[in-house]
Structure formats: structure tokens, C-alpha cells
Design a protein around this motif. Sequence first.
Motif, PDB file in Angstrom:
ATOM      1  N   LYS A 107       0.827  -1.179   0.051  1.00  0.00           N
ATOM      2  CA  LYS A 107      -0.062  -0.085   0.104  1.00  0.00           C
ATOM      3  C   LYS A 107       0.865   1.242  -0.036  1.00  0.00           C
ATOM      4  O   LYS A 107       1.915   1.161   0.593  1.00  0.00           O
ATOM      5  N   ALA A 108       0.367   2.278  -0.672  1.00  0.00           N
ATOM      6  CA  ALA A 108       1.065   3.812  -0.886  1.00  0.00           C
ATOM      7  C   ALA A 108       0.183   4.639  -0.659  1.00  0.00           C
ATOM      8  O   ALA A 108      -0.999   4.698  -1.045  1.00  0.00           O
ATOM      9  N   ARG A 109       0.782   5.936  -0.590  1.00  0.00           N
ATOM     10  CA  ARG A 109       0.037   7.057  -0.420  1.00  0.00           C
ATOM     11  C   ARG A 109       0.564   8.012  -1.757  1.00  0.00           C
ATOM     12  O   ARG A 109       1.695   8.095  -2.077  1.00  0.00           O
ATOM     13  N   VAL A 110      -0.509   8.525  -2.332  1.00  0.00           N
ATOM     14  CA  VAL A 110      -0.269   9.135  -3.541  1.00  0.00           C
ATOM     15  C   VAL A 110       0.287  10.674  -3.073  1.00  0.00           C
ATOM     16  O   VAL A 110      -0.330  11.433  -2.636  1.00  0.00           O
ATOM     17  N   GLU A 111       1.482  10.980  -3.886  1.00  0.00           N
ATOM     18  CA  GLU A 111       2.106  12.172  -3.317  1.00  0.00           C
ATOM     19  C   GLU A 111       2.055  13.345  -4.446  1.00  0.00           C
ATOM     20  O   GLU A 111       1.847  14.669  -4.269  1.00  0.00           O
ATOM     21  N   PHE A 112       1.912  12.665  -5.616  1.00  0.00           N
ATOM     22  CA  PHE A 112       1.743  13.544  -6.892  1.00  0.00           C
ATOM     23  C   PHE A 112       1.226  12.877  -8.111  1.00  0.00           C
ATOM     24  O   PHE A 112       1.488  11.613  -8.164  1.00  0.00           O
ATOM     25  N   LYS A 113       0.404  13.576  -8.706  1.00  0.00           N
ATOM     26  CA  LYS A 113      -0.126  12.749 -10.144  1.00  0.00           C
ATOM     27  C   LYS A 113       0.292  13.639 -11.405  1.00  0.00           C
ATOM     28  O   LYS A 113       0.056  14.865 -11.135  1.00  0.00           O
ATOM     29  N   ASP A 114       0.718  13.059 -12.339  1.00  0.00           N
ATOM     30  CA  ASP A 114       0.994  13.688 -13.401  1.00  0.00           C
ATOM     31  C   ASP A 114       0.168  13.285 -14.642  1.00  0.00           C
ATOM     32  O   ASP A 114       0.528  12.178 -15.300  1.00  0.00           O
ATOM     33  N   PRO A 115      -1.102  13.767 -14.950  1.00  0.00           N
ATOM     34  CA  PRO A 115      -1.880  13.240 -15.967  1.00  0.00           C
ATOM     35  C   PRO A 115      -1.326  13.262 -17.375  1.00  0.00           C
ATOM     36  O   PRO A 115      -1.705  12.461 -18.256  1.00  0.00           O
ATOM     37  N   SER A 116      -0.324  14.172 -17.588  1.00  0.00           N
ATOM     38  CA  SER A 116       0.116  14.229 -18.956  1.00  0.00           C
ATOM     39  C   SER A 116       0.943  12.839 -19.508  1.00  0.00           C
ATOM     40  O   SER A 116       1.149  12.452 -20.331  1.00  0.00           O
ATOM     41  N   LYS A 117       1.740  12.492 -18.356  1.00  0.00           N
ATOM     42  CA  LYS A 117       2.532  11.266 -18.447  1.00  0.00           C
ATOM     43  C   LYS A 117       1.846  10.098 -17.893  1.00  0.00           C
ATOM     44  O   LYS A 117       2.475   8.909 -18.022  1.00  0.00           O
ATOM     45  N   ASN A 118       0.548  10.366 -17.541  1.00  0.00           N
ATOM     46  CA  ASN A 118       0.003   9.093 -16.758  1.00  0.00           C
ATOM     47  C   ASN A 118       0.899   8.432 -15.793  1.00  0.00           C
ATOM     48  O   ASN A 118       0.820   7.046 -15.784  1.00  0.00           O
ATOM     49  N   GLU A 119       1.353   9.112 -14.872  1.00  0.00           N
ATOM     50  CA  GLU A 119       2.197   8.330 -13.824  1.00  0.00           C
ATOM     51  C   GLU A 119       1.632   9.131 -12.475  1.00  0.00           C
ATOM     52  O   GLU A 119       1.316  10.322 -12.583  1.00  0.00           O
ATOM     53  N   VAL A 120       2.070   8.355 -11.315  1.00  0.00           N
ATOM     54  CA  VAL A 120       1.913   8.953 -10.032  1.00  0.00           C
ATOM     55  C   VAL A 120       3.087   8.612  -9.074  1.00  0.00           C
ATOM     56  O   VAL A 120       3.903   7.715  -9.437  1.00  0.00           O
ATOM     57  N   VAL A 121       3.314   9.731  -8.477  1.00  0.00           N
ATOM     58  CA  VAL A 121       4.382   9.306  -7.323  1.00  0.00           C
ATOM     59  C   VAL A 121       3.954   8.826  -6.222  1.00  0.00           C
ATOM     60  O   VAL A 121       2.843   9.655  -5.416  1.00  0.00           O
ATOM     61  N   LEU A 122       4.395   7.903  -5.623  1.00  0.00           N
ATOM     62  CA  LEU A 122       3.699   7.282  -4.474  1.00  0.00           C
ATOM     63  C   LEU A 122       4.790   7.133  -3.522  1.00  0.00           C
ATOM     64  O   LEU A 122       6.199   7.111  -3.389  1.00  0.00           O
ATOM     65  N   ASN A 123       4.269   7.192  -2.151  1.00  0.00           N
ATOM     66  CA  ASN A 123       5.274   7.048  -0.837  1.00  0.00           C
ATOM     67  C   ASN A 123       4.909   5.726  -0.104  1.00  0.00           C
ATOM     68  O   ASN A 123       3.552   5.490   0.052  1.00  0.00           O
ATOM     69  N   ILE A 124       5.628   4.635  -0.296  1.00  0.00           N
ATOM     70  CA  ILE A 124       5.276   3.303   0.046  1.00  0.00           C
ATOM     71  C   ILE A 124       4.993   3.542   1.743  1.00  0.00           C
ATOM     72  O   ILE A 124       6.134   3.848   2.537  1.00  0.00           O
ATOM     73  N   LEU A 125       3.999   3.039   1.960  1.00  0.00           N
ATOM     74  CA  LEU A 125       3.724   2.952   3.647  1.00  0.00           C
ATOM     75  C   LEU A 125       4.393   1.976   4.224  1.00  0.00           C
ATOM     76  O   LEU A 125       4.347   2.060   5.602  1.00  0.00           O
ATOM     77  N   GLU A 126       4.674   0.869   3.906  1.00  0.00           N
ATOM     78  CA  GLU A 126       5.155  -0.376   4.503  1.00  0.00           C
ATOM     79  C   GLU A 126       6.668  -0.257   4.489  1.00  0.00           C
ATOM     80  O   GLU A 126       7.340  -1.276   5.018  1.00  0.00           O
ATOM     81  N   ALA A 127       7.285   0.719   3.905  1.00  0.00           N
ATOM     82  CA  ALA A 127       8.792   0.927   4.037  1.00  0.00           C
ATOM     83  C   ALA A 127       9.181   1.393   5.554  1.00  0.00           C
ATOM     84  O   ALA A 127       8.391   1.982   6.069  1.00  0.00           O
ATOM     85  N   ALA A 128      10.270   0.865   5.705  1.00  0.00           N
ATOM     86  CA  ALA A 128      10.932   1.199   7.140  1.00  0.00           C
ATOM     87  C   ALA A 128      11.308   2.724   6.999  1.00  0.00           C
ATOM     88  O   ALA A 128      11.497   3.352   8.200  1.00  0.00           O
ATOM     89  N   TYR A 129      11.588   3.086   6.040  1.00  0.00           N
ATOM     90  CA  TYR A 129      11.969   4.857   5.748  1.00  0.00           C
ATOM     91  C   TYR A 129      11.159   5.544   4.616  1.00  0.00           C
ATOM     92  O   TYR A 129      10.684   4.468   3.750  1.00  0.00           O
ATOM     93  N   PRO A 130      11.382   6.580   4.399  1.00  0.00           N
ATOM     94  CA  PRO A 130      10.467   7.118   3.485  1.00  0.00           C
ATOM     95  C   PRO A 130      10.953   6.753   2.081  1.00  0.00           C
ATOM     96  O   PRO A 130      12.056   7.121   1.716  1.00  0.00           O
ATOM     97  N   LEU A 131      10.277   6.072   1.389  1.00  0.00           N
ATOM     98  CA  LEU A 131      10.613   5.712   0.050  1.00  0.00           C
ATOM     99  C   LEU A 131       9.420   6.225  -1.109  1.00  0.00           C
ATOM    100  O   LEU A 131       8.450   5.735  -0.912  1.00  0.00           O
ATOM    101  N   GLN A 132       9.979   7.149  -1.932  1.00  0.00           N
ATOM    102  CA  GLN A 132       9.135   7.500  -3.010  1.00  0.00           C
ATOM    103  C   GLN A 132       9.364   6.773  -4.286  1.00  0.00           C
ATOM    104  O   GLN A 132      10.448   6.594  -4.691  1.00  0.00           O
ATOM    105  N   ILE A 133       8.372   6.429  -5.068  1.00  0.00           N
ATOM    106  CA  ILE A 133       8.434   5.873  -6.459  1.00  0.00           C
ATOM    107  C   ILE A 133       7.569   6.284  -7.336  1.00  0.00           C
ATOM    108  O   ILE A 133       6.722   6.870  -6.877  1.00  0.00           O
TER     109      ILE A 133
END
Length: 145
Positions: A107-133
Motif C-alpha cells: 500500500k502507498a499514499r499518492v504524493e503527486f499525479k501527472d496526467p500528461s505522463k499518466n504517472e503517479v509518485v507514491l510514498n510506500i507506507l510499508e517501508a521502514a524509511y520514506p521511499l518514494q517511487i
Amino acid sequence: MPFYPVRTTTGREIDVALIIERRAKSSRLDVRSVVVPPRLKGFVLVEAPAPYVVLEVIRGIRDVRGGPGRRMEVDEVVKLIRPTPVIELIDVGDIVELVAGPFKGMKARVEFKDPSKNEVVLNILEAAYPLQITVPVDYVKPVKR
């Protein structure tokens, strides 16, 4: 040409559509198309020039519960058929589940969404440290807001 909704037993929409098709061909009725919208349960849309044609073709079908309903135009039917893009369903701050890729099932929280590229930046909730993908929006499924 207008569409007329026919109410059916939920889960029997395809069966009713096939019976309508068979009857229209054998009786030579002017039924142009029969649509089973995926997001509209319990309804079949019949394209015909007038409601009396729809009444004739559905008469006696066991799983028909009512119809024809009010006249529908093509643009209304297109709205029912066209799938809603996932990017429109997701907002910043929503919790999503990854359904593909190396983080599948997390599970992850949406930090940013880019409709032009059809991508989202996520912050993984189950990681031990802040991990954005950054992943394509097709890799996520909305869980809750």
C-alpha cells in the motif's frame, strides 16, 4: 437512432441480449444493435426506431423485468460504455495498492499525479524509511481516500 433501456434480471443481461438478437433476426424487426453496458447492471440497451419495436422483441422473455424506458441518445450511451481512466479516480493523498511491479501488493499514499505522463509518485507506507517511487497509473488500484 435512439436507444431504449430494457430492465432485466441482474446477471442475465447477456442472455437477454442474445435472445433479443435472435428474435430480431428471425422476425425481421428493425433492431439495429443490442448493448450490454458493463457498468450498468440489470439493463440492456436496444437501438430501434421506436419503442413499439422494442416491446415486440422483448415480449415474453422470462428475464425481462420492464421496458422500454425513456429514449436515450448516442452520447448518453457512450458515457455508459467508455471506461473511466484510473488517473481521474485517484487524488493526491489517497491510499492505493500496487498491483504490478516489484512492490506488488504493498500500500502507498499518492504524493503527486501527472496526467500528461499518466504517472503517479507514491510514498510506500510499508517501508521502514520514506521511499518514494514513480509508477504508471496502470500499476495502482484505489483503496481509500
